[in-house]
Scaffold this active site. Structure first.
Site, PDB file in Angstrom:
ATOM      1  N   ASN A 229       0.830  -1.207   0.000  1.00  0.00           N
ATOM      2  CA  ASN A 229       0.000   0.000   0.000  1.00  0.00           C
ATOM      3  C   ASN A 229       0.863   1.255   0.000  1.00  0.00           C
ATOM      4  O   ASN A 229       0.544   2.234  -0.682  1.00  0.00           O
ATOM      5  CB  ASN A 229      -0.925   0.005   1.219  1.00  0.00           C
ATOM      6  CG  ASN A 229      -2.067  -0.991   1.098  1.00  0.00           C
ATOM      7  OD1 ASN A 229      -2.478  -1.337   0.000  1.00  0.00           O
ATOM      8  ND2 ASN A 229      -2.565  -1.459   2.223  1.00  0.00           N
ATOM      9  N   HIS A 279      -1.380  -6.765   5.606  1.00  0.00           N
ATOM     10  CA  HIS A 279      -2.551  -6.791   6.485  1.00  0.00           C
ATOM     11  C   HIS A 279      -2.218  -7.433   7.835  1.00  0.00           C
ATOM     12  O   HIS A 279      -3.050  -8.109   8.437  1.00  0.00           O
ATOM     13  CB  HIS A 279      -3.723  -7.502   5.822  1.00  0.00           C
ATOM     14  CG  HIS A 279      -4.305  -6.737   4.680  1.00  0.00           C
ATOM     15  ND1 HIS A 279      -5.299  -7.228   3.870  1.00  0.00           N
ATOM     16  CD2 HIS A 279      -4.035  -5.492   4.191  1.00  0.00           C
ATOM     17  CE1 HIS A 279      -5.601  -6.328   2.932  1.00  0.00           C
ATOM     18  NE2 HIS A 279      -4.847  -5.267   3.117  1.00  0.00           N
ATOM     19  N   TYR A 288      -0.326  -9.025  -2.820  1.00  0.00           N
ATOM     20  CA  TYR A 288       0.221  -7.724  -2.440  1.00  0.00           C
ATOM     21  C   TYR A 288       1.727  -7.672  -2.698  1.00  0.00           C
ATOM     22  O   TYR A 288       2.274  -6.618  -3.047  1.00  0.00           O
ATOM     23  CB  TYR A 288      -0.074  -7.432  -0.966  1.00  0.00           C
ATOM     24  CG  TYR A 288      -1.443  -6.843  -0.731  1.00  0.00           C
ATOM     25  CD1 TYR A 288      -1.666  -5.480  -0.816  1.00  0.00           C
ATOM     26  CD2 TYR A 288      -2.524  -7.660  -0.442  1.00  0.00           C
ATOM     27  CE1 TYR A 288      -2.930  -4.941  -0.610  1.00  0.00           C
ATOM     28  CE2 TYR A 288      -3.792  -7.143  -0.231  1.00  0.00           C
ATOM     29  CZ  TYR A 288      -3.992  -5.776  -0.318  1.00  0.00           C
ATOM     30  OH  TYR A 288      -5.238  -5.252  -0.118  1.00  0.00           O
TER      31      TYR A 288
END
Length: 821
Positions: A229, A279, A288
């Site tokens: 992210n 996460h 990811y």
């Protein structure tokens, strides 16, 4: 004579710098001073650098080095044009939507939406505009430079800005759409359409991005600003700087990457053992992790050679991770599902007009392309080796050749095509060996001709991840699931509609209660963690002993599970299996996806069983079984095993709310041990022999002295294979097993070699032992090497090793080499 430049004259000679910078000029401008000339020259140079970055990003988006008249690019460009034409014809700007099927107007109550819902539709709207912009910009689409398409793209951008994505809007729904999904697509369009956009439009769009992605989005390395992210947020900031000519924004993006690089010891990021977690609790190398690798590759390439080049020495950790973290989970073009989180449920989308079924191969191919791109910024040695690895993976992916991947973008196709066609690049074979990823409760075992992986869960790593209505039935994927693939067979085992059609209570390798679980049981985003410590193992890099103390998800189930990974097989033991759910408990030996036809032969102790569907039989006293074209299974001492052929229907929408409702049917051959209802001390024992023939399986079963099960109880599990010099014991509690005595819980593996030496591998999977004494009742003359954790070693007729504090070793193997007496 020296020419005196006016501001108008200077700026006119600076290739449109005034327009790029939004500067105003006048006809009666005063002459420039020398200082002003210097300042203006610097400004023009900076503007040129922004133009250079725009050109580089344009190339990164569109690709390079391929001919639009050569396949597979001609077909792909034609498809892009066709898709763009369909999108253009259905675009209908109105209050609340840009496309009728993507309504974004009303704030939604569910704040966790990402892949669907109103905020997700905003994201999708920008992605469609990006598709239109690529069709406009790429040669060979049939829409290249089309003025009507250009006008529609600009109208779409203005519509979304005025309606919803602007500096006065309060975000709703999932944060991802506003901070990553929508702005990434928006800024890509701005780069592609830059020369068609007015200064006012550009200012509007970057103001909107500034509103939703302020500098504070990367001020703290926490929450939703970590790992992949964070890389995505940095991409947004960097491109906002490129489009809006802001050096400060690009510098911020570059500097904000630095927290991504260092190894972590908990939570999100890369670990020294090659684990990658996102996460907080989810192993995510294949999803990811792919985003992180691809994002870093693009940003490194974008900023290389510029004022804002990424020079942080920590980026070498990313380069090292190519082979430390990603390569172990890549096998012949696929990326293993055990590290792809909820992405395994994204098989076929309800809104996918082309009906491309996603799978482990299609998730693996972009990682291959990212490795090629990342190699451009690595050392020449690394770049050469990585391209060799990629070429090997491509050549061996017979199930889903990357160059025929319908979901792979043109840029990735071009990079892979360059490797494929380069005769100076030599394909590298799949490596053999064992890798234990203690920080994400995963293991990979690779042998000539096959590879396997094991997925577990503990108090740090979740049973499974669900969220956004995805992976609704992944409950037991962390309950000891054992995956395996062959080099020239079974590469599509989990690719061909496996997840929507398999019985989720009978995943291969798991022990599970048949208690019915609700969709998304346990909570979203990996929230549910088993309260166990003893999960992990030890390895010398070739063989391994692995164990999992299993507590069932929303169940009273308890079990001790062990795997001993050897040269041609994996020995699987289970003990202490108990449960009070009031339902049956099963340990699944195998559950092979035999595809739509399922006519594969199944042989048990020399007898070929029925090929009809449905079919089931209790195999009493079975010593071996063989699935044609797959492999063999041995049951030491004989076992009662249930077998069935099952034709199963399923839909992607049943496991993913955004999935297609098309009913799929696949045939399965399943073997499982039925422990009965509410067992109190059940056990199992079997060997998996991937790729073995029926004859090889029968021979192994007949060699009753090949394997000795030293213990299979709730306290210890262990085996020895004298012909290999192998002994492996999982001490759930201290005690004696065979020639080994341990004072406390630990994992021990010994390999005795023909040169008179032995390697003893010890670990503390619980991460709790402050002291440990291990005695091997075997004559040892000397210790030739040992780690600092060994505080004393006594040799002679027996070896006694005393360990100090192992609680801080993160379950890493402590390796001791000795000379045998």
């Amino acid at each position: 004579m020296t020419t005196r430049w006016s501001r108008r004259g200077f700026l006119a000679a600076s290739s449109g710098t005034a327009l790029a910078l939004g500067m105003h000029t006048t006809a009666d401008a005063l002459p420039l001073t020398s200082a002003e000339i210097s300042e203006s020259a610097q400004t023009a140079e900076a503007a040129d650098e922004f133009a250079t970055l725009r050109a580089k990003w344009r190339t990164l988006i569109l690709g390079e080095g391929f001919s639009p008249t050569a396949e597979p690019f001609t077909t792909r460009l034609t498809e892009l044009g066709t898709t763009a034409s369909q999108l253009q014809s259905t675009m209908a700007p109105t209050t609340g939507s840009l496309w009728p099927d993507l309504v974004y107007a009303d704030p939604e109550p569910d704040t966790d939406q990402e892949s669907y819902g109103y905020s997700g539709n905003l994201n999708s709207s920008y992605n469609r505009l990006s598709t239109l912009a690529q069709a406009y910009s790429q040669a060979g689409t049939g829409l290249t430079g089309d003025s009507g398409l250009r006008d529609d793209i600009l109208a779409g951008l203005d519509h979304l800005y005025s309606e919803v994505y602007n500096e006065n809007q309060t975000r709703y729904g999932n944060w991802y759409s506003w901070q990553i999904g929508a702005p990434q697509a928006l800024l890509d369009v701005c780069v592609l359409m830059y020369d068609q956009l007015s200064a006012a439009q550009l200012a509007n769009y970057v103001n909107a991005v500034d509103h939703f992605v302020p500098d504070s989005a990367v001020s703290s390395y926490s929450g939703t600003s970590t790992g992949a992210n964070r890389v995505d947020l940095c991409r947004v900031l960097a491109l906002r700087g490129v489009v809006g000519a802001s050096s400060a924004k690009i510098a911020l993006a570059r500097d904000a990457l630095s927290p991504v690089f260092p190894y972590v010891s908990s939570g999100d990021g890369l670990y020294t053992d090659g684990s990658f977690v996102q996460h907080t609790t989810v192993p995510y190398t294949g999803s990811y992790g792919s985003v992180l690798l691809g994002g870093l590759g693009m940003l490194f390439a974008l900023l290389a050679g510029s004022t804002w080049e990424v020079t942080d020495s920590g980026r070498q950790i990313v380069f090292d991770a190519v082979e430390n973290a990603w390569a172990p989970f890549l096998y012949n073009g696929l990326v293993m599902d055990g590290v792809s989180g909820r992405a395994i449920s994204r098989g076929l989308s309800a809104s996918d007009a082309k009906q491309i079924q996603q799978n482990d191969h299609l998730r693996g191919h972009p990682i291959l392309a990212s490795i090629v791109l990342l190699g451009q910024g690595a050392s020449s040695t690394e770049n050469t080796r990585w391209r060799g690895l990629v070429k090997g993976w491509m050549q061996r992916d017979y199930y889903s050749p990357p160059m025929s991947d319908p979901s792979l973008g043109l840029t990735s196709l071009a990079r892979l095509k360059g490797v494929q066609d380069n005769t100076t690049v030599s394909a590298i074979a799949e490596p053999t060996g064992h890798r234990l990823f203690t920080n994400m409760s995963r293991a990979t075992h690779r042998r000539p001709g096959w590879a396997a992986s094991i997925s577990m869960a503990d108090r740090r790593i979740t049973y499974y991840e669900t969220g956004n209505g995805e992976n609704l039935h992944g409950w037991h994927t962390g309950s000891g699931m054992l995956y395996w693939w062959g080099d020239t067979f079974c590469n599509g085992q989990y690719s061909d509609a496996f997840w929507p059609t398999v019985d989720p209570y009978r995943l291969p390798g798991i022990t599970a209660s048949r208690k019915v679980l609700a969709d998304a049981a346990g909570g979203d985003w990996g929230a549910s963690l088993p309260d166990v410590n003893w999960v992990g193992g030890t390895t010398d890099g070739q063989r391994a002993a692995i164990g999992q103390y299993l507590k069932g998800l929303q169940s009273t189930l308890l079990a001790k599970k062990s795997w001993f990974c050897l040269d041609d097989s994996i020995v699987c033991l289970g003990a202490g299996i108990k449960c009070t759910d009031g339902t049956a408990v099963e340990s699944t030996v195998e559950n092979r996806n035999l595809g739509p036809t399922g006519s594969t032969a199944f042989t048990v102790d020399g007898t070929v069983k029925s090929t009809t569907y449905p079919w089931s039989e209790t195999l009493t006293g079975a010593t071996w079984a063989h699935i044609g074209g797959h492999g063999g299974y041995v049951f030491p001492g004989g076992a009662t095993v249930k077998a069935l052929r099952d034709a199963r229907d399923g839909t992607w929408s049943a496991i993913n709310k955004g999935g297609a409702t098309t009913v799929l049917n696949r045939k399965y051959l399943t073997m499982y041990v039925d422990h009965g209802t509410d067992p109190t001390a059940a056990t199992y024992a079997y060997l998996v022999m991937p790729g073995a023939t029926a004859s090889q399986t029968q021979t192994r079963a007949a060699a009753t002295s090949w394997l000795t099960i030293l213990a299979n109880t709730d306290s210890q599990q262990g085996v020895s294979v004298p012909s290999l010099g192998f002994t492996g014991v999982n001490f759930w509690f201290g005690g004696t097993v065979g020639a080994l005595t341990a004072s406390n819980p630990c994992c021990v593996m010994i390999n005795e070699k023909s040169d008179g030496t032995a390697v003893i591998c010890v670990s503390d999977p619980m991460r709790m032992q402050t002291s440990l004494t291990l005695t091997w009742n075997r004559a040892v003359s000397s210790v030739t090497s040992k780690p600092s954790t060994v505080t004393s070693a006594t040799t002679g007729s027996a070896l006694t090793l005393t360990f100090g504090d192992l609680s801080t070793t993160a379950g890493v193997t402590q390796k001791i080499t000795v000379k045998l007496g």
